[in-house]
Design an enzyme around this catalytic site. Structure first.
Site, PDB file in Angstrom:
ATOM      1  N   GLY A 155      -7.105   0.876   2.774  1.00 43.77           N
ATOM      2  CA  GLY A 155      -8.106   1.947   2.907  1.00 43.77           C
ATOM      3  C   GLY A 155      -7.810   2.877   4.049  1.00 43.77           C
ATOM      4  O   GLY A 155      -6.769   3.526   4.067  1.00 43.77           O
ATOM      5  N   LEU A 156      -8.745   2.922   5.013  1.00 44.81           N
ATOM      6  CA  LEU A 156      -8.585   3.887   6.103  1.00 44.81           C
ATOM      7  C   LEU A 156      -8.638   3.228   7.469  1.00 44.81           C
ATOM      8  O   LEU A 156      -9.186   2.136   7.633  1.00 44.81           O
ATOM      9  CB  LEU A 156      -9.664   4.976   5.996  1.00 44.81           C
ATOM     10  CG  LEU A 156     -11.125   4.604   6.214  1.00 44.81           C
ATOM     11  CD1 LEU A 156     -11.532   4.528   7.688  1.00 44.81           C
ATOM     12  CD2 LEU A 156     -12.028   5.628   5.513  1.00 44.81           C
ATOM     13  N   CYS A 175       3.252   7.368  10.544  1.00 43.12           N
ATOM     14  CA  CYS A 175       3.151   7.923   9.197  1.00 43.12           C
ATOM     15  C   CYS A 175       4.390   8.741   8.820  1.00 43.12           C
ATOM     16  O   CYS A 175       4.348   9.572   7.919  1.00 43.12           O
ATOM     17  CB  CYS A 175       1.885   8.768   9.041  1.00 43.12           C
ATOM     18  SG  CYS A 175       0.408   7.886   9.587  1.00 43.12           S
ATOM     19  N   ARG A 177       0.831  -1.204   0.000  1.00 44.20           N
ATOM     20  CA  ARG A 177       0.000   0.000   0.000  1.00 44.20           C
ATOM     21  C   ARG A 177       0.867   1.256   0.000  1.00 44.20           C
ATOM     22  O   ARG A 177       2.068   1.203   0.292  1.00 44.20           O
ATOM     23  CB  ARG A 177      -0.911   0.019   1.244  1.00 44.20           C
ATOM     24  CG  ARG A 177      -0.144   0.035   2.548  1.00 44.20           C
ATOM     25  CD  ARG A 177      -0.996   0.564   3.712  1.00 44.20           C
ATOM     26  NE  ARG A 177      -0.325   0.417   5.001  1.00 44.20           N
ATOM     27  CZ  ARG A 177       0.634   1.237   5.459  1.00 44.20           C
ATOM     28  NH1 ARG A 177       1.057   2.242   4.724  1.00 44.20           N
ATOM     29  NH2 ARG A 177       1.180   1.033   6.651  1.00 44.20           N
ATOM     30  N   GLY A 178       0.241   2.376  -0.262  1.00 43.24           N
ATOM     31  CA  GLY A 178       0.932   3.653  -0.122  1.00 43.24           C
ATOM     32  C   GLY A 178       0.979   4.031   1.346  1.00 43.24           C
ATOM     33  O   GLY A 178       0.338   3.408   2.195  1.00 43.24           O
ATOM     34  N   GLY A 179       1.759   5.078   1.641  1.00 41.48           N
ATOM     35  CA  GLY A 179       1.804   5.549   3.021  1.00 41.48           C
ATOM     36  C   GLY A 179       2.971   4.949   3.788  1.00 41.48           C
ATOM     37  O   GLY A 179       3.671   4.054   3.320  1.00 41.48           O
TER      38      GLY A 179
END
Lengths: 180, 222
Positions: free
Chosen positions: B160-161, B178, B79-81
């Site tokens: 997702g979140l 993050c 995933r990104g992040g």
């Protein structure tokens, strides 16, 4: 909405495509706060403020390919970079790797989202844009020039036939935007 | 002409990270061949640290052995992040949605995920907002309450979140969350004091209610 329609009809009115190289054109480029005349050395079609270049072929997943003899350069379109947001990371294959038409060859990351990038053509990767390691934002600022992703030795010339020409790609983008 | 779309919502309770990942991979494949419609997974994870594609493990401040002693797992993802923590009482939504079908790009999609969390926070009287440029996620002042990390393959989303209702925030002390060093992490519980008593006393059903609300919100936004 009115601005968008005006921009679209301006684009249609100024649409330029030609078979041979021509000198600089003065073109209107639409911005939300007004218009600005610029000179641009290549013939281009404008869709609102996103650019579609003549002389390239386009995939429905928003990559472009520029075929020049035995080398084809691949990147993502202005439409794609705009929809991605600021690119912060680009992962590209090694030289010598094979790519397949429609298959993924790399990943870009923007706004905490990784998005795969697909190759419009099949072939062998002969060069990757190493500048993108340090300056991934080139994909946003110069998607058709400095932000190119890979160069490929094409293995199948007929691949180009299944891709869209600039007019078809412009229409494709319009239809996609109208869908939401 | 807009084609009617449907969203299937799966409420899964607490799911191991690996199991959730395998499920998402299957759903993405199925969605790609139009075997299923857009799907939304609503769940929680046991204590789990995850890294994104860029593998920023310099933001993990303890060794994997120490992490395991805390009863947590570590996963590397596509995933990104950056690095984050997931745990019980943190509401997670994994939409498996074809962005291509609706002509939506990554940026707009992520903005909608942010809006979802902002709306949920406001239901509890908490004023949250998106981050500064490059700080995707949602914030209450300079405290982060919701995180986003997404993967898009074939124009289809996964991951997702993660929205902090009342997770154990101590787990965040072992990472630079993050990748942002000087900011705090918060939760709905911390921001509302006793405002969500029920979420603390009856975690499963109330969190389910909250997640259902989120599901409806997400459905509404899409």
């Amino acid at each position: 909405m009115a601005l968008r329609m005006w921009a679209s009809s301006t684009a249609n009115a100024l649409r330029i495509s030609c078979a041979s190289k021509t000198p600089a054109f003065a073109l209107s480029r639409c911005f939300s706060s007004g218009t600005q005349l610029i000179s641009f050395p290549l013939p281009i079609i404008i869709f609102c403020k996103l650019m579609v270049l003549d002389g390239l072929k386009y995939a429905s997943s928003h990559e472009w390919v520029k075929h020049e003899g035995s080398v084809a350069t691949v990147g993502i379109t202005d439409h794609a970079q705009d929809h991605l947001g600021e690119v912060v990371f680009v992962e590209l294959p090694e030289t010598g790797a094979s790519v397949k038409q429609g298959g993924g060859f790399g990943v870009v990351e923007s706004v905490k989202a990784t998005s795969d990038v697909n190759s419009p053509i099949s072939g062998e990767v002969i060069e990757v844009n190493s500048k993108l390691t340090q300056t991934p934002g080139l994909v946003n600022s110069s998607p058709y020039e400095e932000g190119w992703l890979i160069k490929v030795k094409p293995s199948s010339p007929s691949d180009l036939e299944s891709l869209m020409d600039p007019q078809a790609y412009t229409k494709f983008c319009e239809e996609e935007n109208a869908a939401h | 002409m807009k084609v009617p779309r449907s969203l299937q919502i799966w409420r899964l309770g607490i799911v191991n990270y690996s199991d959730a990942l395998k499920l998402q991979e299957k759903l993405v494949s199925d969605r790609k061949i139009h075997k299923i419609s857009d799907t939304l997974l609503s769940l929680q994870h046991p204590p789990t640290y995850t890294l994104g594609k860029r593998r920023t493990d310099h933001n993990l401040l303890i060794s994997e052995a120490e992490l395991k002693k805390l009863g947590a797992e570590l996963h590397y993802t596509q995933r990104g992040g950056d690095i984050t923590f997931h745990g019980p009482h943190q509401a997670i939504l994994y939409p498996i949605i074809s962005l291509r079908d609706i002509g939506l790009g990554a940026r707009n999609y992520v903005e909608k995920l942010e809006s979802t969390m902002i709306e949920i926070a406001s239901l509890y009287g908490v004023k949250a907002c998106p981050g500064q440029k490059g700080e995707t996620g949602i914030w209450v002042g300079d405290r982060k309450i919701g995180a986003i990390g997404v993967r898009i393959q074939y124009g289809i989303t996964s991951h997702g979140l993660a929205f902090n209702i009342d997770p154990d925030l101590n787990y965040f002390k072992h990472i630079v969350p993050c990748g942002i060093a000087d900011k705090d992490v918060t939760s709905l519980r911390r921001e509302t004091g006793n405002g969500i008593y029920e979420a603390v006393e009856k975690p499963a059903p109330h969190v389910t209610y909250s997640k259902e609300h989120q599901c409806h919100q997400v459905f509404h936004l899409f």
